[in-house]
Design a protein around this motif. Structure first.
Motif, mmCIF file in Angstrom:
data_model
loop_
_atom_site.group_PDB
_atom_site.id
_atom_site.type_symbol
_atom_site.label_atom_id
_atom_site.label_comp_id
_atom_site.label_asym_id
_atom_site.label_seq_id
_atom_site.Cartn_x
_atom_site.Cartn_y
_atom_site.Cartn_z
ATOM 1 N N ILE A 12 0.765 -1.006 -0.053
ATOM 2 C CA ILE A 12 -0.052 -0.064 0.126
ATOM 3 C C ILE A 12 0.859 1.318 -0.194
ATOM 4 N N ASP A 13 2.044 1.271 0.196
ATOM 5 C CA ASP A 13 2.739 2.531 0.673
ATOM 6 C C ASP A 13 3.663 2.795 -0.765
ATOM 7 N N HIS A 14 3.518 2.105 -1.857
ATOM 8 C CA HIS A 14 4.137 2.325 -3.100
ATOM 9 C C HIS A 14 3.072 2.424 -4.430
ATOM 10 N N VAL A 15 1.956 2.754 -4.118
ATOM 11 C CA VAL A 15 0.878 2.956 -5.166
ATOM 12 C C VAL A 15 0.019 4.115 -4.763
ATOM 13 N N GLY A 16 -0.030 4.799 -6.049
ATOM 14 C CA GLY A 16 -1.033 6.146 -5.684
ATOM 15 C C GLY A 16 -1.761 6.180 -7.236
ATOM 16 N N ILE A 17 -2.415 7.222 -7.443
ATOM 17 C CA ILE A 17 -3.288 7.398 -8.388
ATOM 18 C C ILE A 17 -3.117 8.858 -9.142
ATOM 19 N N ALA A 18 -3.498 8.717 -10.353
ATOM 20 C CA ALA A 18 -3.136 9.842 -11.736
ATOM 21 C C ALA A 18 -4.474 9.867 -12.485
ATOM 22 N N SER A 19 -4.629 10.837 -13.068
ATOM 23 C CA SER A 19 -5.791 11.019 -14.165
ATOM 24 C C SER A 19 -5.168 11.121 -15.743
ATOM 25 N N ASP A 20 -4.046 11.710 -15.859
ATOM 26 C CA ASP A 20 -3.550 12.205 -17.217
ATOM 27 C C ASP A 20 -4.909 12.921 -17.812
ATOM 28 N N PHE A 21 -5.628 13.923 -17.174
ATOM 29 C CA PHE A 21 -6.716 14.660 -17.722
ATOM 30 C C PHE A 21 -6.022 15.537 -18.764
ATOM 31 N N GLN A 22 -6.749 15.835 -19.718
ATOM 32 C CA GLN A 22 -6.247 16.703 -20.786
ATOM 33 C C GLN A 22 -5.130 16.162 -21.703
ATOM 34 N N GLY A 23 -4.907 14.979 -21.201
ATOM 35 C CA GLY A 23 -3.728 14.302 -22.128
ATOM 36 C C GLY A 23 -4.201 13.075 -22.416
ATOM 37 N N GLY A 24 -5.446 12.744 -22.420
ATOM 38 C CA GLY A 24 -6.118 11.428 -23.231
ATOM 39 C C GLY A 24 -6.593 10.790 -21.910
ATOM 40 N N GLY A 25 -6.715 11.265 -20.776
ATOM 41 C CA GLY A 25 -7.061 10.435 -19.480
ATOM 42 C C GLY A 25 -8.688 10.692 -19.346
ATOM 43 N N GLY A 26 -9.096 9.901 -18.687
ATOM 44 C CA GLY A 26 -10.537 9.781 -18.319
ATOM 45 C C GLY A 26 -11.374 8.670 -18.768
ATOM 46 N N ILE A 27 -12.207 8.241 -17.735
ATOM 47 C CA ILE A 27 -12.777 6.761 -17.851
ATOM 48 C C ILE A 27 -14.154 7.242 -17.268
ATOM 49 N N GLU A 28 -15.129 6.074 -17.540
ATOM 50 C CA GLU A 28 -16.503 6.055 -16.996
ATOM 51 C C GLU A 28 -16.304 6.053 -15.596
ATOM 52 N N GLY A 29 -16.976 7.391 -14.993
ATOM 53 C CA GLY A 29 -17.132 7.530 -13.530
ATOM 54 C C GLY A 29 -16.215 8.525 -13.009
ATOM 55 N N TRP A 30 -14.932 8.643 -13.769
ATOM 56 C CA TRP A 30 -13.848 9.548 -13.593
ATOM 57 C C TRP A 30 -13.517 10.364 -14.887
ATOM 58 N N SER A 31 -14.365 11.251 -15.243
ATOM 59 C CA SER A 31 -14.149 11.693 -16.609
ATOM 60 C C SER A 31 -13.697 13.229 -16.593
ATOM 61 N N HIS A 32 -13.713 13.724 -15.257
ATOM 62 C CA HIS A 32 -13.019 15.096 -14.846
ATOM 63 C C HIS A 32 -13.056 15.261 -13.342
ATOM 64 N N ALA A 33 -12.378 16.234 -13.012
ATOM 65 C CA ALA A 33 -12.055 16.399 -11.584
ATOM 66 C C ALA A 33 -13.390 16.205 -10.637
ATOM 67 N N GLY A 34 -14.305 16.794 -11.214
ATOM 68 C CA GLY A 34 -15.536 16.904 -10.342
ATOM 69 C C GLY A 34 -16.174 15.325 -9.777
#
Length: 428
Positions: free
Chosen positions: A365-387
């Motif tokens: 758990i100490d070596h994993v995080g989360i990123a979006s790559d929004f506006q660089g191709g990122g975005g999935i169903e349920g997390w399509s923008h910062a909101g």
């Protein structure tokens, strides 16, 4: 007397039970507090944890009327201050990305110019336009201070070491402007590193197996050492496997993969193998699992080709072109993409969590995080923008992660690595 005493005892017991029953029936009271829902737990986490997205791309005219970060913008904007507040996203690394072009004096100059425009845009947001709402963090202590003040937090990452050309002094300059992680490479080999996705026209040698440098070049190793000296985190996302392993081994501070996912679940050149993740763990680093559709699951070639054709037909062939397009063009693109997504659905927050689960089980758990790559191709169903950021947290709660673990995934681990890089810093 014995019988009367017994009757008295029974009557007393009944009276106690009756009073208890009446107490539980008082208005507004229940026998036991209801279990909090995943949504309630997520809301509580977002009030206390420092939630950091480690990769948000911006166009060169970020901060202008075309993309005013203080307003709620229409597509293709996925991150602005209103959405950050709505989704409980406290901090983001805004990215100074430069495209890979022909190496030489002209290309190097263009890359430096592109980088400086983005540094200026980010600093304009934090220092002039919205200084009362968002501040620039230059170290982990700044992140915590700004969070305590109730502000959003901007950090700066560099994507593609091409922007330093062959001049280590440029790295010092970018650090002084606020950069706090340094991505060695993007698509196409550069002078520092082989790329996970080489492009022959941007390589000095053909892209045979082994790449151009068989990993990092000597200049690349020197840049890793200089980044360590500055207290600048080294980022191996986009690097070839050999280059990533070289950089992890060469660095005396923990290394990050700012936006990658798990190769074992989705065999893609941009994703990290178990070997790379274990090396990252051994050095104390973090992989930030990214919400990029193609890195999370298989996307049919037919869909990718149709999306490319749609973009070309509308003249949307670059990030800047997307942002500067008129409303009608953007609307046509959004409608076209929606049709493609209906036929071939995007990955979901559950798919993202599958990759997080795998990485946590492999390296902890100490070596994993989360990123979006929004506006660089990122975005999935349920997390399509910062909101929609809280949706990721809700999914993690449903999977049994506790509040402490989720706080680590969302920013605690990244801050630990940032502090370790700061400790490795040497005086200039």
């Amino acid at each position: 007397m014995k019988m009367n005493g017994r009757r008295y005892g029974i009557a007393a017991a009944l009276a106690v039970l009756l009073l208890a029953a009446l107490w539980t029936l008082r208005p507004g009271l229940t026998p036991a507090e209801a279990e909090p829902t995943p949504e309630e737990i997520a809301a509580r986490i977002h009030k206390s944890a420092i939630v950091i997205d480690t990769h948000v791309d911006i166009p060169s005219f970020f901060g202008s009327a075309l993309y005013d970060p203080g307003l709620r913008n229409a597509y293709p904007v996925q991150v602005d201050l209103p959405r950050m507040r709505e989704g409980g996203l406290d901090a983001a690394f805004f990215i100074v990305y430069v495209s890979q072009t022909e190496r030489g004096a002209v290309g190097y100059a263009e890359a430096a110019s592109e980088a400086l425009a983005k540094f200026a845009a980010i600093r304009r947001m934090t220092d002039i336009q919205y200084k009362d709402e968002i501040g620039l963090a230059l170290d982990a202590a700044d992140v915590r201070r700004l969070h305590g003040e109730g502000k959003r937090i901007a950090l700066i990452g560099i994507e593609n070491g091409y922007s330093v050309a062959k001049e280590p002094a440029l790295l010092d300059f970018y650090y002084d402007l606020g950069a706090r992680y340094f991505g060695l490479v993007h698509n196409g080999h550069n002078d520092l590193s082989d790329s996970a996705q080489p492009q022959e026209k941007f390589a000095d040698k053909p892209n045979e197996e082994g790449g151009e440098h068989d990993g990092l070049s000597e200049l690349g190793r020197a840049m890793v050492a200089r980044a360590n000296d500055l207290g600048l985190m080294v980022d191996v996302s986009h690097a070839s496997r050999a280059a990533a392993l070289d950089a992890i081994a060469a660095s005396r501070a923990p290394v990050i993969a700012s936006h990658s996912s798990v190769h074992a679940l989705r065999p893609h050149p941009r994703n990290m193998t178990d070997e790379e993740m274990l090396a990252l763990k051994e050095k104390g680093g973090v992989i930030q699992i990214v919400a990029f559709d193609e890195y999370l699951h298989d996307v049919p070639e037919e869909k990718k080709a149709a999306r490319r054709d749609l973009a070309v037909s509308l003249g949307l062939t670059s990030l800047d072109a997307f942002f500067s397009a008129d409303a009608e063009t953007k609307s046509k693109f959004v409608a076209g993409v929606a049709e493609l997504d209906a036929k071939w659905p995007r990955a979901t927050v559950a798919t993202l969590a599958d990759h997080i689960d795998y990485a946590v089980k492999l390296i902890g758990i100490d070596h994993v995080g989360i990123a979006s790559d929004f506006q660089g191709g990122g975005g999935i169903e349920g997390w399509s923008h910062a909101g929609e950021t809280a949706n990721v947290t809700i999914e993690l709660v449903r999977r049994g992660y506790d509040e402490e673990q989720i706080a680590k995934l969302w920013g605690g681990n990244q801050l630990r690595v940032m502090e370790a890089a700061e400790k490795a810093r040497k005086a200039k």
